[in-house]
Write an enzyme that holds these catalytic residues in place. Structure first.
Site, PDB file in Angstrom:
ATOM      1  N   LEU A   1       0.408  -1.328   0.549  1.00  0.00           N
ATOM      2  CA  LEU A   1       0.126  -0.149  -0.362  1.00  0.00           C
ATOM      3  C   LEU A   1       0.616   1.213  -0.078  1.00  0.00           C
ATOM      4  CD1 LEU A   1      -2.716  -1.365   2.312  1.00  0.00           C
ATOM      5  CD2 LEU A   1      -3.762  -0.747   0.107  1.00  0.00           C
TER       6      LEU A   1
ATOM      7  N   HIS B   1       0.651 -11.493  10.023  1.00  0.00           N
ATOM      8  CA  HIS B   1       1.353 -12.438   9.015  1.00  0.00           C
ATOM      9  C   HIS B   1       2.208 -13.866  10.102  1.00  0.00           C
ATOM     10  CE1 HIS B   1       6.093 -12.651   7.147  1.00  0.00           C
ATOM     11  NE2 HIS B   1       6.027 -13.153   8.386  1.00  0.00           N
TER      12      HIS B   1
HETATM   13  C1  GRF Z   1      -1.747 -16.446   5.554  1.00  0.00           C
HETATM   14  O1  GRF Z   1      -1.147 -17.098   5.312  1.00  0.00           O
HETATM   15  C2  GRF Z   1      -1.902 -14.689   6.263  1.00  0.00           C
HETATM   16  O2  GRF Z   1      -1.131 -15.181   7.053  1.00  0.00           O
HETATM   17  C3  GRF Z   1      -0.712 -13.821   5.449  1.00  0.00           C
HETATM   18  O3  GRF Z   1      -1.618 -14.413   4.218  1.00  0.00           O
HETATM   19  C4  GRF Z   1      -2.163 -15.966   3.805  1.00  0.00           C
HETATM   20  C5  GRF Z   1      -3.878 -15.401   3.625  1.00  0.00           C
HETATM   21  O4  GRF Z   1      -4.610 -16.583   3.639  1.00  0.00           O
HETATM   22  N1  GRF Z   1      -0.981 -12.883   5.205  1.00  0.00           N
HETATM   23  P1  GRF Z   1      -6.318 -16.984   3.637  1.00  0.00           P
HETATM   24  O5  GRF Z   1      -6.359 -15.798   2.311  1.00  0.00           O
HETATM   25  O6  GRF Z   1      -6.762 -16.133   5.086  1.00  0.00           O
HETATM   26  O7  GRF Z   1      -5.741 -17.345   3.565  1.00  0.00           O
END
Ligand code: GRF
Length: 208
Positions: free
Chosen positions: A94, A110
Protein backbone atom coordinates in the site's frame (compact mmCIF):
# COMPACT_ATOMS: atom_id res chain seq x y z
CA UNK A 1 -20.17 -0.60 15.86
CA UNK A 2 -16.67 -0.56 14.35
CA UNK A 3 -16.86 -0.59 10.56
CA UNK A 4 -14.32 -2.92 9.03
CA UNK A 5 -13.05 -3.26 5.46
CA UNK A 6 -11.24 -6.53 4.77
CA UNK A 7 -8.69 -6.59 1.94
CA UNK A 8 -7.95 -9.99 0.41
CA UNK A 9 -6.28 -11.66 -2.55
CA UNK A 10 -6.79 -15.38 -2.12
CA UNK A 11 -8.61 -18.12 -0.26
CA UNK A 12 -9.85 -15.97 2.56
CA UNK A 13 -9.62 -18.39 5.47
CA UNK A 14 -8.67 -15.51 7.77
CA UNK A 15 -11.62 -13.51 6.46
CA UNK A 16 -13.76 -16.56 7.27
CA UNK A 17 -12.39 -16.71 10.82
CA UNK A 18 -13.41 -13.08 11.35
CA UNK A 19 -16.86 -13.59 9.77
CA UNK A 20 -17.42 -16.65 12.00
CA UNK A 21 -16.33 -14.72 15.10
CA UNK A 22 -18.82 -11.96 14.34
CA UNK A 23 -21.64 -14.41 13.58
CA UNK A 24 -20.97 -16.41 16.75
CA UNK A 25 -21.00 -13.25 18.85
CA UNK A 26 -17.33 -13.54 19.89
CA UNK A 27 -16.83 -10.16 18.21
CA UNK A 28 -19.77 -7.99 19.23
CA UNK A 29 -18.81 -4.45 18.35
CA UNK A 30 -17.74 -4.77 14.72
CA UNK A 31 -19.22 -5.36 11.29
CA UNK A 32 -17.58 -6.05 7.94
CA UNK A 33 -18.95 -3.44 5.55
CA UNK A 34 -16.86 -4.41 2.53
CA UNK A 35 -14.47 -7.05 1.25
CA UNK A 36 -12.03 -5.70 -1.30
CA UNK A 37 -10.07 -8.11 -3.45
CA UNK A 38 -7.04 -7.52 -5.66
CA UNK A 39 -8.09 -10.61 -7.60
CA UNK A 40 -11.54 -11.01 -9.16
CA UNK A 41 -11.28 -14.82 -8.86
CA UNK A 42 -10.37 -14.86 -5.17
CA UNK A 43 -12.40 -17.42 -3.26
CA UNK A 44 -12.56 -14.86 -0.45
CA UNK A 45 -15.11 -12.91 -2.54
CA UNK A 46 -17.35 -16.00 -2.64
CA UNK A 47 -17.05 -16.38 1.12
CA UNK A 48 -18.18 -12.76 1.52
CA UNK A 49 -21.13 -13.29 -0.82
CA UNK A 50 -22.22 -16.41 1.07
CA UNK A 51 -22.48 -14.31 4.21
CA UNK A 52 -24.28 -11.39 2.58
CA UNK A 53 -21.24 -9.10 2.68
CA UNK A 54 -20.67 -6.96 -0.39
CA UNK A 55 -17.43 -7.58 -2.21
CA UNK A 56 -15.57 -5.63 -4.85
CA UNK A 57 -12.41 -6.08 -6.91
CA UNK A 58 -10.10 -3.07 -6.88
CA UNK A 59 -6.76 -3.94 -8.45
CA UNK A 60 -3.73 -1.86 -9.30
CA UNK A 61 -3.47 -2.99 -12.90
CA UNK A 62 -6.88 -1.50 -13.76
CA UNK A 63 -5.57 1.99 -13.00
CA UNK A 64 -3.06 4.22 -14.75
CA UNK A 65 -0.76 4.30 -11.77
CA UNK A 66 -0.41 3.67 -8.07
CA UNK A 67 -1.87 7.05 -7.13
CA UNK A 68 -5.08 6.45 -9.07
CA UNK A 69 -5.36 2.97 -7.57
CA UNK A 70 -4.95 4.26 -4.02
CA UNK A 71 -7.40 7.10 -4.68
CA UNK A 72 -10.06 4.60 -5.80
CA UNK A 73 -9.36 2.43 -2.78
CA UNK A 74 -9.60 5.39 -0.41
CA UNK A 75 -12.79 6.67 -2.01
CA UNK A 76 -14.40 3.27 -1.61
CA UNK A 77 -13.32 2.96 2.03
CA UNK A 78 -14.40 6.52 2.85
CA UNK A 79 -17.77 6.13 1.13
CA UNK A 80 -18.58 3.28 3.52
CA UNK A 81 -17.09 4.93 6.59
CA UNK A 82 -14.52 2.17 7.14
CA UNK A 83 -12.71 2.70 10.44
CA UNK A 84 -10.43 -0.35 10.52
CA UNK A 85 -8.71 -1.86 7.49
CA UNK A 86 -7.90 -5.55 7.88
CA UNK A 87 -5.32 -7.02 5.50
CA UNK A 88 -6.15 -10.71 5.31
CA UNK A 89 -3.72 -12.11 2.76
CA UNK A 90 -3.77 -8.93 0.64
CA UNK A 91 -0.91 -9.14 -1.86
CA UNK A 92 -0.60 -5.47 -2.88
CA UNK A 93 1.84 -3.16 -1.08
CA UNK A 94 0.00 0.00 0.00
CA UNK A 95 2.92 2.41 0.44
CA UNK A 96 3.84 5.26 2.74
CA UNK A 97 1.16 7.87 2.01
CA UNK A 98 -1.64 5.33 2.49
CA UNK A 99 -0.22 3.79 5.67
CA UNK A 100 0.42 7.24 7.15
CA UNK A 101 -3.10 8.39 6.38
CA UNK A 102 -4.51 5.33 8.14
CA UNK A 103 -1.91 5.17 10.91
CA UNK A 104 -2.87 2.55 13.54
CA UNK A 105 -6.05 1.82 11.60
CA UNK A 106 -4.66 -0.95 9.36
CA UNK A 107 -3.85 -4.41 10.72
CA UNK A 108 -2.17 -7.36 9.05
CA UNK A 109 -1.51 -10.98 9.90
CA UNK A 110 1.88 -12.51 9.19
CA UNK A 111 2.44 -16.28 9.44
CA UNK A 112 5.62 -16.15 11.57
CA UNK A 113 6.83 -14.64 14.82
CA UNK A 114 8.01 -11.19 13.71
CA UNK A 115 10.92 -10.24 13.51
CA UNK A 116 11.69 -13.74 12.20
CA UNK A 117 10.93 -14.68 8.60
CA UNK A 118 9.32 -11.39 7.64
CA UNK A 119 9.85 -8.43 5.35
CA UNK A 120 10.04 -8.20 1.58
CA UNK A 121 9.80 -11.57 -0.15
CA UNK A 122 8.42 -13.41 2.87
CA UNK A 123 4.89 -14.32 1.89
CA UNK A 124 2.82 -17.49 1.50
CA UNK A 125 4.72 -20.76 1.64
CA UNK A 126 8.07 -18.95 1.44
CA UNK A 127 7.72 -17.99 5.11
CA UNK A 128 7.33 -21.61 6.18
CA UNK A 129 10.06 -22.82 3.80
CA UNK A 130 12.45 -20.35 5.44
CA UNK A 131 11.44 -21.47 8.94
CA UNK A 132 12.05 -25.14 8.05
CA UNK A 133 15.32 -24.28 6.31
CA UNK A 134 16.54 -22.53 9.46
CA UNK A 135 15.44 -25.45 11.60
CA UNK A 136 13.50 -23.45 14.17
CA UNK A 137 11.50 -25.52 16.64
CA UNK A 138 8.88 -22.85 17.21
CA UNK A 139 7.19 -20.53 14.74
CA UNK A 140 3.76 -18.90 14.87
CA UNK A 141 1.79 -15.89 13.72
CA UNK A 142 1.77 -12.16 14.40
CA UNK A 143 -0.97 -9.54 14.13
CA UNK A 144 0.45 -6.05 13.78
CA UNK A 145 -0.43 -2.53 12.78
CA UNK A 146 0.78 -1.66 9.31
CA UNK A 147 3.30 1.08 8.59
CA UNK A 148 5.39 1.74 5.48
CA UNK A 149 7.90 -0.97 6.38
CA UNK A 150 6.87 -4.49 5.29
CA UNK A 151 5.75 -6.37 8.45
CA UNK A 152 7.19 -3.49 10.47
CA UNK A 153 4.41 -1.86 12.53
CA UNK A 154 3.58 -2.23 16.24
CA UNK A 155 2.86 -5.83 17.25
CA UNK A 156 -0.62 -6.45 18.66
CA UNK A 157 -0.69 -10.22 19.30
CA UNK A 158 1.57 -13.21 18.70
CA UNK A 159 1.02 -16.92 19.15
CA UNK A 160 3.63 -19.66 19.02
CA UNK A 161 3.22 -22.96 17.17
CA UNK A 162 5.51 -26.01 17.37
CA UNK A 163 7.43 -27.18 14.32
CA UNK A 164 7.37 -30.98 13.95
CA UNK A 165 10.32 -33.05 12.65
CA UNK A 166 8.56 -34.24 9.52
CA UNK A 167 6.84 -30.95 8.62
CA UNK A 168 6.62 -29.78 5.02
CA UNK A 169 5.95 -26.10 4.25
CA UNK A 170 2.34 -27.11 3.60
CA UNK A 171 1.77 -28.97 6.89
CA UNK A 172 3.44 -26.18 8.82
CA UNK A 173 1.36 -23.53 7.04
CA UNK A 174 -1.81 -25.40 7.93
CA UNK A 175 -0.84 -25.79 11.61
CA UNK A 176 0.09 -22.11 11.90
CA UNK A 177 -3.28 -21.14 10.42
CA UNK A 178 -5.31 -23.51 12.60
CA UNK A 179 -3.47 -22.97 15.87
CA UNK A 180 -2.53 -19.31 15.56
CA UNK A 181 -3.84 -17.18 12.68
CA UNK A 182 -7.53 -18.04 12.91
CA UNK A 183 -7.41 -17.37 16.66
CA UNK A 184 -5.34 -14.22 17.08
CA UNK A 185 -6.71 -12.31 14.08
CA UNK A 186 -10.32 -12.35 15.35
CA UNK A 187 -9.00 -11.71 18.87
CA UNK A 188 -7.17 -8.59 17.67
CA UNK A 189 -10.30 -7.32 15.90
CA UNK A 190 -12.30 -7.96 19.07
CA UNK A 191 -9.81 -6.10 21.27
CA UNK A 192 -9.66 -3.12 18.88
CA UNK A 193 -13.45 -2.99 18.57
CA UNK A 194 -13.71 -2.89 22.35
CA UNK A 195 -11.18 -0.06 22.59
CA UNK A 196 -8.74 -2.25 24.49
CA UNK A 197 -5.66 -1.59 22.38
CA UNK A 198 -3.47 1.44 22.92
CA UNK A 199 -0.44 2.27 20.79
CA UNK A 200 2.48 4.02 22.45
CA UNK A 201 5.23 4.60 19.90
CA UNK A 202 6.21 1.20 18.61
CA UNK A 203 4.55 -0.66 21.46
CA UNK A 204 1.01 -1.85 21.90
CA UNK A 205 -0.50 -1.86 25.36
CA UNK A 206 -3.51 -4.01 26.10
CA UNK A 207 -6.05 -2.37 28.38
CA UNK A 208 -7.99 -4.54 30.80
C1 GRF B 1 -2.18 -16.20 5.53
O1 GRF B 1 -1.17 -17.16 5.71
C2 GRF B 1 -1.76 -14.90 6.18
O2 GRF B 1 -0.96 -15.09 7.29
C3 GRF B 1 -0.98 -14.24 5.10
O3 GRF B 1 -1.66 -14.59 3.91
C4 GRF B 1 -2.35 -15.81 4.07
C5 GRF B 1 -3.77 -15.58 3.70
O4 GRF B 1 -4.54 -16.76 3.71
N1 GRF B 1 -0.89 -12.82 5.34
P1 GRF B 1 -6.11 -16.70 3.60
O5 GRF B 1 -6.45 -16.00 2.28
O6 GRF B 1 -6.64 -15.92 4.78
O7 GRF B 1 -6.58 -18.12 3.59
Amino acid sequence: MLKIGVLVSGGGTNLQAIIDSIESGYIKNAEIVTVISSNPEAYALKRAEKHGISGICIRKRDFQGNEEFLKALEEHLESLGVELIVLAGFMTVLGKSFTEKYKNRIINIHPALIPSFCGDGFYGLKVHEAALEKGVKITGATVHFVNEETDGGPIILQKAVNVEDNDTPETLQRRVMEQAEWKIFPEAVKLISEGKIMVEGNKVRRLL
